[in-house]
Scaffold this active site. Structure first.
Site, short mmCIF file in Angstrom:
data_model
loop_
_atom_site.label_atom_id
_atom_site.label_comp_id
_atom_site.label_asym_id
_atom_site.label_seq_id
_atom_site.Cartn_x
_atom_site.Cartn_y
_atom_site.Cartn_z
CG ASN A 45 -1.92 -1.17 1.15
OD1 ASN A 45 -1.98 -1.88 0.15
ND2 ASN A 45 -2.66 -1.38 2.23
CG HIS A 68 -20.11 37.90 -29.45
ND1 HIS A 68 -20.93 37.40 -28.46
CD2 HIS A 68 -19.68 39.12 -29.00
CE1 HIS A 68 -21.01 38.27 -27.46
NE2 HIS A 68 -20.25 39.33 -27.77
CB SER A 85 -8.51 13.51 -47.96
OG SER A 85 -9.55 12.72 -48.51
CE LYS A 113 -9.99 18.66 -46.86
NZ LYS A 113 -11.15 17.92 -46.38
CG ASN A 133 -7.67 16.94 -43.94
OD1 ASN A 133 -8.18 17.89 -44.53
ND2 ASN A 133 -7.92 15.69 -44.26
CD GLU A 193 -9.19 18.24 -38.15
OE1 GLU A 193 -10.38 18.09 -38.42
OE2 GLU A 193 -8.28 17.86 -38.90
CE1 TYR A 245 -4.13 0.38 -2.62
CE2 TYR A 245 -5.25 -1.60 -1.84
CZ TYR A 245 -4.63 -0.89 -2.86
OH TYR A 245 -4.51 -1.45 -4.10
CD GLN A 290 -4.80 -3.71 -9.11
OE1 GLN A 290 -4.10 -4.13 -8.20
NE2 GLN A 290 -5.51 -4.51 -9.89
CE LYS A 296 -0.96 1.10 -9.57
NZ LYS A 296 -2.25 1.18 -8.83
N1 ARG Z 1 -1.50 -3.51 -7.36
C1 ARG Z 1 -1.94 -2.82 -6.22
C2 ARG Z 1 -2.39 -1.39 -6.59
O1 ARG Z 1 -2.13 -1.01 -7.65
C3 ARG Z 1 -0.85 -2.73 -5.20
C4 ARG Z 1 -1.34 -2.59 -3.81
C5 ARG Z 1 -2.04 -3.81 -3.39
N2 ARG Z 1 -2.38 -3.77 -2.00
C6 ARG Z 1 -3.19 -4.68 -1.45
N3 ARG Z 1 -3.42 -4.53 -0.20
N4 ARG Z 1 -3.77 -5.60 -2.16
O2 ARG Z 1 -3.00 -0.69 -5.82
#
Ligand code: ARG
Length: 475
Positions: A120, A166, A287, A293, A295, A300, A327, A332, A335
């Site tokens: 954690n 405007h 295009s 064209k 672009n 964009e 936690y 998780q 990420k």
């Molecule tokens: N892969 C987990 C995450 O990304 C790591 C931490 C996991 N902790 C646990 N108590 N299961 O958060």
């Protein structure tokens, strides 16, 4: 479900001791973060080494163990960088993969690495280390982009274009001034990121699972080794806080919103209806059906990608809103949105920093357009005010003159002095308008007159660039 296969997989798990049956294979896939957290591998190793070094310094593990850990980690790093590392989904995540390999390489010393630590606080440390270096890269590109705006603005301090409100022609502005507006936006973005970095750069390690640890650890030492400014002050908060990631995404969303506004303008300016700019071919695509064209795909796409960064921010806010301390596995899920926001922003800013210096400006088209749409009507009103007319009366007089010009299909400056006076509903006798009026009716006179801090006058543009360059150098 092949239970024999599963039980084998379970045996290798770091936490399987209290489990009576193997983890369901779908659950194994569902709970694994390996597919996306592998990119934390190198910071994970750096964090582990700093932790192990402290454990040895505090005599929690032996010096020999630490040296074995160092050696093993050097080998693992080589394997990862060269793509030879054997990642195992059954080992759940990047942390357990590396730890298992370490133990395989060095035996018991590998098993001692996790003393006084939990995944954690480990994962929270990894994300912060990783994000910190990404912020630094983005800030570098952002500086390049800001410099590009200053350089282009310097070249176009005198170039006149129509300013819009405007999306209707409002008043003439210098193109340099317009570019400096983006310099201001990107400067605030850089400030926000630098501010966010300070909160990212606090060490969670030592919080362990949630409550801290009973070993005599030295958190300040680990913080110093890893270049953190300080340590997180509360263990529960340290493992569960993702504000820093949310903050980054919020800053990224604002930054992308600025890129998107710029993109919208580039796209408009590139359209032949405006024809204000051109981009080198290497930043455009064609295009497959229309041979003529070219672009503006980069702006964009940047405009489009702004949506996904907004999505990343909302995903993280929603991820955190219902979580009790401390936690939870929900975390998780932090990420992928964070990685996506970082990737999107860093690619976008890199490309824009490369592209902006090569914007080709069609000065003639801008200046021609600045003559259209009675852009200097306000200047005429201001002229009358300076001659003693109350502003509202001046506004009314000029509105009449504009109406007359619309009927005649001509510009204010196309009228003769007598025609202009009459069109304003004034008399020659009043002497309110004289020949010198034509100087203020030109776009050049109009921009030159707005000569105060923050104004569009070429002199002010040059002064603003100078101030900006000094500020940039200081950082
Ligand atoms: N892969 C987990 C995450 O990304 C790591 C931490 C996991 N902790 C646990 N108590 N299961 O958060």
């Amino acid at each position: 479900m092949s239970s024999s296969k599963n039980s084998l997989a379970n045996k290798s798990k770091a936490w399987s001791g209290r489990f009576a049956e193997p983890v369901d294979s779908l659950v194994q896939h569902y709970t694994s973060s390996l597919a996306f957290d592998q990119r934390l591998a190198l910071v994970d190793i750096a964090g582990s080494l700093a932790h192990a070094e402290m454990l040895a310094a505090q005599k929690i593990i032996s010096k020999a163990d630490f040296m074995a850990i160092q050696k093993g980690m050097a080998q693992i790093e080589k394997e990862i960088v060269s793509g030879r590392f054997d990642w195992q989904l059954a080992l759940e995540d990047v942390h357990l993969n590396i730890e298992a390999r370490l133990t395989k390489l060095i035996g018991d010393a590998g098993k001692r690495l996790h003393t006084g630590r939990s995944r954690n606080d480990q994962v929270a440390t990894d994300i912060r280390l990783w994000l910190r270096s990404e912020i630094d890269l983005i800030l570098g590109d952002l500086t390049r982009l800001r410099e590009a705006f200053l350089n282009l603005a310097e070249q176009h301090a005198n170039t006149i274009m129509p300013g819009h409100t405007h999306l209707q022609v409002a008043q003439p502005v210098t193109f340099g001034h317009h570019l400096l507006a983006y310099y201001e936006m990107f400067t605030r973005d850089a400030e926000r990121l630098a501010d966010c970095r300070a909160r990212v750069n606090q060490l969670p390690l030592g919080a362990a699972a949630l409550a801290g640890t009973s070993y005599p650890i030295d958190r300040a030492r680990v913080a110093k080794t890893l270049g953190f400014d300080g340590v997180c002050q509360n263990s529960l908060d340290a493992v569960s806080d993702r504000d820093f990631a949310i903050e980054f995404c919020a800053n990224a969303a604002i930054l992308m919103m600025h890129v998107s506004r710029l993109s919208e303008e580039l796209i408009l300016w590139l359209s032949p209806r405006f024809g204000f700019i051109d981009l080198p071919d290497r930043f455009c695509t064609g295009s497959s059906i229309m041979p003529q064209k070219k672009n503006p795909d980069v702006p964009e796409l940047a405009r489009g990608k702004t949506g996904r960064v907004n999505g990343d921010l909302i995903a993280l806010l929603t991820l955190m809103k219902g979580q009790p301390l401390a936690y939870n596995k929900d975390n998780q899920e932090d990420k992928e949105p964070l990685f996506d926001a970082v990737d999107t922003v860093s690619q976008t800013i890199q490309i824009f920093a490369d592209m902006v210096p090569h914007i080709k400006v069609n000065q003639a088209a801008m200046e021609y357009a600045a003559e259209e749409g009675f852009a200097t009507a306000t200047d005429l009103a201001d002229y009358l005010v300076k001659q003693g007319l109350p502003f509202r009366d001046a506004h009314e007089a000029v509105a009449h003159a504009v109406k007359r010009c619309v009927e005649k299909d001509c510009a204010l400056s196309d009228l003769t002095l007598a025609e202009l006076i009459k069109a304003c509903g004034l008399t020659t006798k009043s002497k309110l308008i004289t020949q010198d009026v034509f100087a203020v009716l030109t776009p050049k006179g109009s921009v030159g007159a707005r000569n105060h801090v923050g104004g569009t006058a070429p002199k002010q543009v040059i002064a603003a660039i100078k101030r900006a360059r000094t500020a940039l150098k200081k950082k």
